[in-house]
Design a protein around this motif. Sequence first.
Motif, mmCIF file in Angstrom:
data_model
loop_
_atom_site.group_PDB
_atom_site.id
_atom_site.type_symbol
_atom_site.label_atom_id
_atom_site.label_comp_id
_atom_site.label_asym_id
_atom_site.label_seq_id
_atom_site.Cartn_x
_atom_site.Cartn_y
_atom_site.Cartn_z
ATOM 1 N N THR A 429 0.832 -1.203 0.000
ATOM 2 C CA THR A 429 0.000 0.000 0.000
ATOM 3 C C THR A 429 0.864 1.249 0.000
ATOM 4 O O THR A 429 1.755 1.388 0.827
ATOM 5 C CB THR A 429 -0.926 0.047 1.230
ATOM 6 O OG1 THR A 429 -1.714 -1.145 1.275
ATOM 7 C CG2 THR A 429 -1.848 1.250 1.168
ATOM 8 N N THR A 431 -0.019 5.287 0.208
ATOM 9 C CA THR A 431 -1.061 6.294 0.364
ATOM 10 C C THR A 431 -0.441 7.678 0.259
ATOM 11 O O THR A 431 0.482 8.006 1.015
ATOM 12 C CB THR A 431 -1.781 6.152 1.719
ATOM 13 O OG1 THR A 431 -2.318 4.831 1.832
ATOM 14 C CG2 THR A 431 -2.912 7.165 1.840
ATOM 15 N N LYS A 449 -1.326 12.639 -10.581
ATOM 16 C CA LYS A 449 -1.817 11.288 -10.265
ATOM 17 C C LYS A 449 -1.549 10.322 -11.417
ATOM 18 O O LYS A 449 -1.058 9.203 -11.219
ATOM 19 C CB LYS A 449 -3.303 11.364 -9.955
ATOM 20 C CG LYS A 449 -3.953 10.034 -9.618
ATOM 21 C CD LYS A 449 -5.422 10.238 -9.290
ATOM 22 C CE LYS A 449 -6.104 8.908 -9.032
ATOM 23 N NZ LYS A 449 -7.556 9.090 -8.704
ATOM 24 N N LYS A 463 -0.986 -1.323 -4.119
ATOM 25 C CA LYS A 463 -2.144 -0.476 -4.357
ATOM 26 C C LYS A 463 -1.785 0.968 -4.013
ATOM 27 O O LYS A 463 -1.315 1.247 -2.922
ATOM 28 C CB LYS A 463 -3.324 -0.933 -3.491
ATOM 29 C CG LYS A 463 -4.548 -0.046 -3.622
ATOM 30 C CD LYS A 463 -5.637 -0.474 -2.653
ATOM 31 C CE LYS A 463 -6.840 0.468 -2.733
ATOM 32 N NZ LYS A 463 -7.883 0.105 -1.738
ATOM 33 N N ASP A 465 -3.084 4.672 -3.321
ATOM 34 C CA ASP A 465 -4.293 5.388 -2.899
ATOM 35 C C ASP A 465 -3.971 6.863 -2.806
ATOM 36 O O ASP A 465 -3.070 7.269 -2.061
ATOM 37 C CB ASP A 465 -4.782 4.846 -1.554
ATOM 38 C CG ASP A 465 -6.036 5.584 -1.070
ATOM 39 O OD1 ASP A 465 -6.749 6.138 -1.921
ATOM 40 O OD2 ASP A 465 -6.273 5.594 0.149
ATOM 41 N N SER A 467 -5.268 9.823 -1.300
ATOM 42 C CA SER A 467 -6.219 10.285 -0.285
ATOM 43 C C SER A 467 -6.495 11.780 -0.427
ATOM 44 O O SER A 467 -5.568 12.594 -0.478
ATOM 45 C CB SER A 467 -5.649 10.006 1.117
ATOM 46 O OG SER A 467 -6.477 10.501 2.103
#
Length: 472
Positions: A429, A431, A449, A463, A465, A467
């Motif tokens: 992950t 973030t 992004k 993954k 993310d 936020s």
Amino acid sequence: MSQILLQVVMDSMKVNIEIPTKHLPTGEAAVEEIDVISTLHENILGRILSFIPIIDAVHTSVLSRRWIEVWTYITSLKFDDGLLHYEKKMPKQQFVNFVEKVLFQLTNSSIQSFSLSLTSYQYDASLITSWISFILERRVQKLHIQYADKVFLSSNLLFTCDSLVELVLQMKCTLSLPISVHLANLQKFSISGIKLVSDSSNYSKDITLNFPVLKVFEARGCVWSTTQDISLQVPLLERFSIAIRNRQSNKSCNFAIKVHSSRLTDFSYENDLEQDIVLCDSSSIRNASIAIVVYEDKEDKMEKLELQACNLLRQIHDVERLEFFFYKVFRQAKDIFTNLPVFGRLTYLQLNEVKGEALLQFLNNSPILNTLVLLHGVCFLHQDVFTSAVVPRCFLSSLNVFRFEGFDANEHDLSLVKFMLENAAMLQTMTITPSFWLRFADIDLENVKEQILSLPTCSNFCKIDFSDINSC
């Protein structure tokens, strides 16, 4: 809760008891009201009333003649001049009169707990002193005082009250530390806003605070005005937290705080390293939070301060969780990061804005790191730092989580993200949380992004993310 308990007390005074009588027809019984709770001993009733607000406890005196003095046996006293009573605060003089009445009529010679929160009015210092002194003489076990103005507190009376189990002082006062203090039952010691001085003429000896069953030691915003070392003899201590503030004085206070404990698990430190912290047995520490604030007027002492910081980090090298923050000119420190110890057990690391070289050194010295949290990105980054860096061992075996908070979307931050994605083989992950100021910046975050999502990744199951990126 207090209203329910008070109602229970009142209702229990008229309990219906069925008493079978042989003169009555079968199936019928005489009913008699018996006051069950009033038959209890005053000490028991006092403990019951200790669970409700003290003003409600005093009001039970109107229930009956039996209850006129029951409230004087309460064992827990909690006074708060900001508490609403009948939807309004009690006027200052009425509050003072109420406290005086309660203390004057108190029957118990031993008080379990005393809490005094004074946040609404200013009081005469001698009045507050007399209240605290009265309670200390009643062998109080838990003492909590919150008061913003200055007050005199007898150090001799406080440090000889061996009944104390908890001592929490949030107030402006000066405490004179004798050369030796021994409180056999103290389990929690928490102070803030207090000035600590030495009352000893023998400045060659350490000040020894002997708390054999202490588990929590907290000192925040206190001024330590002594040149003597302070030795904490606390064999059962589990949590140590200190934030020293001496900015209002140009006088340097060079002393050490020595902590003697083999059970310390949580360590927290916030200061400018003016005082040394010596952990005489740090092998059990698992959680540590260190915030070093060095102001511009200490820039000429950077070499010494870096050495002290290194010594502090070496003492906690067995931690599993570390939060390390540094501010002001200390951000320019060099030697501390080239002389880091190996954190062989570290699984969680949180850093604030850090130089790229320093971040890599932390990563290289944390072989089993699982989670990295970075606040406010990287700074002072040389162009080839990440491109020429050796991949840290934790990237290949253990790093699962990377949280990038305060992402500025600049070249430095993007270089770090690229380095992580290309080399962290076990990453699951990532973030990314943008900085608040990006809401007002002329930056196309959607483009940023897409740029990040197009980067090559070493991990097959990472993954990413973003936020709050859509709200910017």
